[in-house]
Motif scaffolding. Structure first.
Motif, short mmCIF file in Angstrom:
data_model
loop_
_atom_site.label_atom_id
_atom_site.label_comp_id
_atom_site.label_asym_id
_atom_site.label_seq_id
_atom_site.Cartn_x
_atom_site.Cartn_y
_atom_site.Cartn_z
N UNK A 2 0.85 -1.18 0.00
CA UNK A 2 0.00 0.00 0.00
C UNK A 2 0.89 1.24 0.00
N UNK A 3 0.59 2.18 -0.86
CA UNK A 3 1.38 3.41 -0.91
C UNK A 3 1.05 4.29 0.30
N UNK A 4 2.10 4.75 0.96
CA UNK A 4 1.95 5.61 2.13
C UNK A 4 1.86 7.07 1.69
N UNK A 5 1.23 7.89 2.49
CA UNK A 5 1.12 9.32 2.23
C UNK A 5 1.58 10.10 3.45
N UNK A 6 2.30 11.19 3.21
CA UNK A 6 2.72 12.02 4.35
C UNK A 6 1.53 12.72 4.98
N UNK A 7 0.38 12.70 4.32
CA UNK A 7 -0.84 13.32 4.84
C UNK A 7 -1.70 12.36 5.64
N UNK A 8 -1.26 11.13 5.78
CA UNK A 8 -2.02 10.12 6.51
C UNK A 8 -2.26 10.60 7.94
N UNK A 9 -3.50 10.60 8.39
CA UNK A 9 -3.81 11.09 9.74
C UNK A 9 -3.12 10.32 10.87
N UNK A 10 -2.66 9.10 10.59
CA UNK A 10 -1.98 8.31 11.63
C UNK A 10 -0.63 8.91 11.99
N UNK A 11 0.00 9.64 11.08
CA UNK A 11 1.33 10.17 11.38
C UNK A 11 1.60 11.58 10.88
N UNK A 12 0.66 12.22 10.25
CA UNK A 12 0.92 13.54 9.67
C UNK A 12 1.36 14.58 10.70
N UNK A 13 0.96 14.44 11.95
CA UNK A 13 1.32 15.42 12.98
C UNK A 13 2.58 15.07 13.78
#
Length: 68
Positions: A2-13
């Motif tokens: 699965x492609x990860x996103x820097x905007x993913x709410x699990x780690x964006x902050x």
């Protein structure tokens, strides 16, 4: 994979490296690397923190990334 996103709410902050900016704002390098390594940005972030892989708080030292 699965492609990860820097905007993913699990780690964006999460703070990138030891600086004050978040993965959402400046985490493109570790997110891209996480995609290549089939892991997540927080795992790459922790690895780089423990291996002194950042300069000036949040600039990735490429030579600290396995494979570079």
């Amino acid at each position: 994979m699965r492609k990860q996103s820097q905007l993913d709410p699990r780690w964006k902050n999460i703070k990138l490296g030891t600086g004050n900016l978040s993965i959402e704002r400046v985490g493109c390098v570790i997110t891209s690397y996480a995609n290549l390594a089939d892991t997540t940005p927080p795992v790459v972030n922790k690895y780089l923190i423990t291996h002194k892989g950042f300069s000036n708080g949040n600039l990735v030292i490429w030579s600290k990334l396995p494979g570079f």
